[in-house]
Structure formats: structure tokens, C-alpha cells
Design a protein around this motif. Structure first.
Motif, PDB file in Angstrom:
ATOM      1  N   HIS A  73      32.599  34.987  38.992  1.00  0.00           N
ATOM      2  CA  HIS A  73      33.321  36.221  39.278  1.00  0.00           C
ATOM      3  C   HIS A  73      33.208  36.526  40.765  1.00  0.00           C
ATOM      4  CE1 HIS A  73      34.842  40.261  38.653  1.00  0.00           C
ATOM      5  NE2 HIS A  73      33.816  40.722  39.356  1.00  0.00           N
TER       6      HIS A  73
ATOM      7  N   ALA B  81      44.923  36.326  49.057  1.00  0.00           N
ATOM      8  CA  ALA B  81      45.021  35.941  47.640  1.00  0.00           C
ATOM      9  C   ALA B  81      44.210  34.674  47.432  1.00  0.00           C
ATOM     10  CB  ALA B  81      46.476  35.723  47.238  1.00  0.00           C
ATOM     11  N   ILE B  82      43.350  34.691  46.421  1.00  0.00           N
ATOM     12  CA  ILE B  82      42.472  33.547  46.146  1.00  0.00           C
ATOM     13  C   ILE B  82      42.682  33.092  44.710  1.00  0.00           C
ATOM     14  CG2 ILE B  82      40.068  32.778  45.939  1.00  0.00           C
ATOM     15  CD1 ILE B  82      39.338  34.802  48.120  1.00  0.00           C
ATOM     16  N   LEU B  83      43.023  31.815  44.568  1.00  0.00           N
ATOM     17  CA  LEU B  83      43.070  31.206  43.244  1.00  0.00           C
ATOM     18  C   LEU B  83      41.729  30.510  43.061  1.00  0.00           C
ATOM     19  CD1 LEU B  83      44.798  30.545  40.721  1.00  0.00           C
ATOM     20  CD2 LEU B  83      45.481  28.439  41.876  1.00  0.00           C
TER      21      LEU B  83
ATOM     22  N   ARG C 105      43.597  39.861  46.420  1.00  0.00           N
ATOM     23  CA  ARG C 105      43.812  39.553  45.016  1.00  0.00           C
ATOM     24  C   ARG C 105      43.127  38.253  44.650  1.00  0.00           C
ATOM     25  NH1 ARG C 105      47.079  42.879  42.318  1.00  0.00           N
ATOM     26  NH2 ARG C 105      47.709  44.511  43.749  1.00  0.00           N
ATOM     27  N   ALA C 106      42.611  38.199  43.430  1.00  0.00           N
ATOM     28  CA  ALA C 106      42.012  36.963  42.936  1.00  0.00           C
ATOM     29  C   ALA C 106      42.579  36.651  41.564  1.00  0.00           C
ATOM     30  CB  ALA C 106      40.496  37.099  42.856  1.00  0.00           C
ATOM     31  N   ALA C 107      42.771  35.374  41.296  1.00  0.00           N
ATOM     32  CA  ALA C 107      43.128  34.929  39.947  1.00  0.00           C
ATOM     33  C   ALA C 107      42.158  33.820  39.590  1.00  0.00           C
ATOM     34  CB  ALA C 107      44.572  34.443  39.897  1.00  0.00           C
ATOM     35  N   TYR C 108      41.826  33.736  38.332  1.00  0.00           N
ATOM     36  CA  TYR C 108      40.771  32.829  37.887  1.00  0.00           C
ATOM     37  C   TYR C 108      41.331  31.740  36.991  1.00  0.00           C
ATOM     38  CZ  TYR C 108      37.684  36.447  39.649  1.00  0.00           C
ATOM     39  OH  TYR C 108      37.059  37.345  40.475  1.00  0.00           O
ATOM     40  N   ILE C 109      40.931  30.520  37.296  1.00  0.00           N
ATOM     41  CA  ILE C 109      41.205  29.397  36.403  1.00  0.00           C
ATOM     42  C   ILE C 109      39.885  29.122  35.691  1.00  0.00           C
ATOM     43  CG2 ILE C 109      41.897  26.984  36.253  1.00  0.00           C
ATOM     44  CD1 ILE C 109      44.152  28.783  37.233  1.00  0.00           C
ATOM     45  N   ALA C 110      39.836  29.456  34.419  1.00  0.00           N
ATOM     46  CA  ALA C 110      38.546  29.471  33.715  1.00  0.00           C
ATOM     47  C   ALA C 110      38.651  28.751  32.382  1.00  0.00           C
ATOM     48  CB  ALA C 110      38.099  30.918  33.521  1.00  0.00           C
TER      49      ALA C 110
ATOM     50  N   TYR D  76      38.986  28.436  41.198  1.00  0.00           N
ATOM     51  CA  TYR D  76      38.640  27.472  40.158  1.00  0.00           C
ATOM     52  C   TYR D  76      37.143  27.454  39.858  1.00  0.00           C
ATOM     53  CZ  TYR D  76      43.257  25.250  39.898  1.00  0.00           C
ATOM     54  OH  TYR D  76      44.591  24.989  39.670  1.00  0.00           O
TER      55      TYR D  76
ATOM     56  N   VAL E 199      47.077  32.563  51.434  1.00  0.00           N
ATOM     57  CA  VAL E 199      46.657  32.144  50.098  1.00  0.00           C
ATOM     58  C   VAL E 199      45.672  30.983  50.201  1.00  0.00           C
ATOM     59  CG1 VAL E 199      47.457  31.298  47.860  1.00  0.00           C
ATOM     60  CG2 VAL E 199      48.932  32.799  49.220  1.00  0.00           C
TER      61      VAL E 199
END
Lengths: 205, 205
Positions: B180, B172-174, B188-193, B176, B148
Motif C-alpha cells: 500500500h 500517477a503511479i501504477l 493517484r495510485a492504482a494497484y495491480i494486486a 505492481y 505517469v
């Protein structure tokens, strides 16, 4: 169509389309297809066309969308073509980082006042501002007609502070505290929840 | 049921149920209804029951769920009952704030190394760590079996750095960065936007 008549899920995708269009415009692209926009946002071309059709006729079948025109239209729809003065509550490390967060400035969300409850932080400088006591919030919000607040306080205080903000007239809260807020229906909240995001990913690992 | 067979939208709600259950357990509550869980997460009681039924039988009709048992079960399902070593890329103000972000530690996401490209930042101390050059990433990721990463670099660098991370084995990448990411399907990626969130709210004001 009235603002309240369009599904929230559609509204929440508009900023993603806008981000894509802004990027394309910076690259000098003139035209974009619904397929390209959809790939960026993670939805089908048909859904892009349906989303945008709520707001008008932006493109012609087979010709794609004019990048600059659609960008400017979305900026108008999302009201990002105006300044939004914003207050920040919480002057801890996260609050400090948010003061320096360039995308807020770029998108005209300007932090105009910072508040904290901690006597050790009050009156300390933070960039061009000075941390103010929470008691000053009502006056600042009224005087500067602030509608948007960023909440960066510890989780146990989030609900109380949010209620104070609402009582002062705040109508949109960007909540960085890992806490669910119970708010009146006329107030909007959005959550920045990195742990929630991490847990949603680590499930798969 | 295999992990990949459950809809992503269900998985993304589990951490919210978990947060609610953790709060209730801290308050000493023994039992929670699907209605209470749903109110916290913003979904119907029926959907709560349906979501949880993917993973087993957690409650009996009319009796509610045992708070501690359901909390522990969800922690197991989400794999939050183990340590997750995490690397941070980007030692700017946001990176510094993330180093101090208590919820990461509380939920056992521990930042074990920090990287930056900027020679002025490399070798600087940041909490108990020292900022390392990007060239060290591959070795650290392999040696510590990191899966991660948290990405807190400027938007124009985000895609390149993400590709480096993936090449090093990150899954997995969070993210910030307001950008895109185009990634292989196993990552997997999740975005803090926060700007996206603000724009989705200011539409209504």
C-alpha cells in the motif's frame, strides 16, 4: 452464514485487511484499531467493524484487534492457510515473469504446470517446469485436482482458452489478457487490467 | 462539470466501456445498446446510461449508441487520444515483461525510460532502452514532462521509491508492488494486486 451470503465487496476487502495485518505482524505490532485498518484499505473504521462482524467477534470496542489472531482468522476464512496448486496458460514474457513472482509462492499459490499452444514454446524449460501442450491440460488438472488457473495468453485467444479451462474443471481464473470473459456462473474470474487502471488515472491529469 | 465532480467509480468504468466499444468497432458493429455495454461491464443498462450522461448526450432512447462516436468520445474524455510517456522503475523479470506488454503501446502508454537501484542492472540494455540509475530519474521526468510511472520494485522499497517519484513530479503511479502506498492527495495510485485477486476467489472454492 453461508459463503454465498456475504456481499462480494466485503470478501474482496478481506485480502487487503490481511495484507495490512501481515505487515503489522512482521513489524511486531500486537494490536490494531479499526481506524488503522480502514486507513490502509481506504474505508471508514465503521465499515471495517461491519465487514469483520460477518465472520465473528474479533475485537472489543475501544481495545482494537489482536493482530496475529485476526490475521490467522482471515487466513482461515480466505483459505490462504493451505497450498493452492495453480496452472499457468501462456509461456510468453508475462508468463515467465509470473513464474518468478515471489508473492504467489509466499501466499502458497504454486504454479505447478505451464501450457502453451505455440509449438516453438512447447517442451522448453521454464524454471523447474517444462512447457506442455494445451492437450495435456485436462489430464494435469484432473490428476492434481487443480481449481485455479492463471491466463496469460493474447486477448483474442482468452475466451476460447477460458472455456477449455472450465471444461477441464477450473473454477477460478486470474485473467491477465485484456479481454472480458463470459463464463458460467459457478466459475469466478478476476482481471489484471493495467491499461484500464492507467486510463482511470490519466483521465485526471 | 469539472473533472473532480464526477464519482471515481464512474470514471473507473469508462475504460471498460471503451474496451467494449473498441472490440465492437473492430468487429464492424455500428450500434450498441446500453444493455450490451452493461453486460460487458457487469452493470445494469440504467447505470450505463447514467454513467454516460455525465459527459453528454451520446444516444437516443431505443436507438442505442453509435459505436465509433461513443468510442472516440470516451477516448477524448479519458485522454487516451494522445501519447503518454511513462517511466518504469524496476528492471526485474516483471519489468522486462512490462516492456513487452503490447497493450501499453497500443493504448499509447510508451515506456521511455527504465530505472533500477541495482548496480548489476544499471547500463544493461532492455529492449531499445538502457537501465538507468535512480539518480537520473528527476532529470528524465522533468525533461520529458513525465507524469505517469510504473512501479515494479520489491514491496519493501515501494513506498520510498514512490515518494522519490512524487518529489520528481510524478502524478500517477501504477503500482505492481504488493504494498500500500501513502501518497499526497494530488497523486493517484492504482494497484495491480494478483494475490489479492486470487484470495478473493479462493475464498469461494
Amino acid at each position: 452464514m453461508p459463503r454465498s451470503g456475504i456481499p462480494g465487496i466485503v470478501i474482496r476487502r478481506l485480502p487487503l485487511y490481511l495484507r495490512c495485518l501481515t505487515l503489522l505482524a512482521e513489524r511486531g505490532e500486537d494490536v490494531v484499531s479499526s481506524g488503522e485498518l480502514g486507513a490502509y484499505v481506504g474505508v471508514s473504521p465503521a465499515l471495517v467493524r461491519k465487514d469483520l462482524s460477518y465472520f465473528g467477534e474479533f475485537g472489543k470496542q475501544g481495545l482494537g484487534y489482536k493482530v496475529a489472531f485476526l490475521r490467522d482468522s482471515l487466513m482461515g476464512i480466505l483459505q490462504t492457510d493451505r497450498d493452492w496448486p495453480v496452472i499457468l496458460v501462456g509461456a510468453g514474457p508475462l508468463g515467465h515473469a509470473l513464474m518468478h513472482y515471489e508473492p504467489f509462492q509466499r501466499w502458497r499459490y504454486q504454479i505447478v504446470a505451464v501450457f502453451d499452444r505455440d509449438p516453438a514454446k512447447i517442451s522448453q524449460p521454464i524454471d523447474d517446469l517444462t512447457v506442455q501442450p494445451m492437450e495435456d491440460m485436462a489430464l494435469v488438472i484432473e490428476k492434481r485436482r487443480i481449481m485455479v488457473a492463471i491466463l496469460a495468453v493474447p486477448a483474442p485467444h482468452a475466451q476460447n482458452v477460458a472455456e477449455e479451462l472450465v471444461a477441464c474443471g477450473i473454477r477460478a481464473i486470474l485473467n491477465y489478457a485484456p479481454a472480458h470473459l463470459v463464463l458460467p456462473s459457478h466459475v469466478r474470474a478476476a482481471y489484471i487490467a493495467p491499461v484500464i487502471s492507467l486510463q482511470g488515472m490519466t483521465y485526471y491529469l
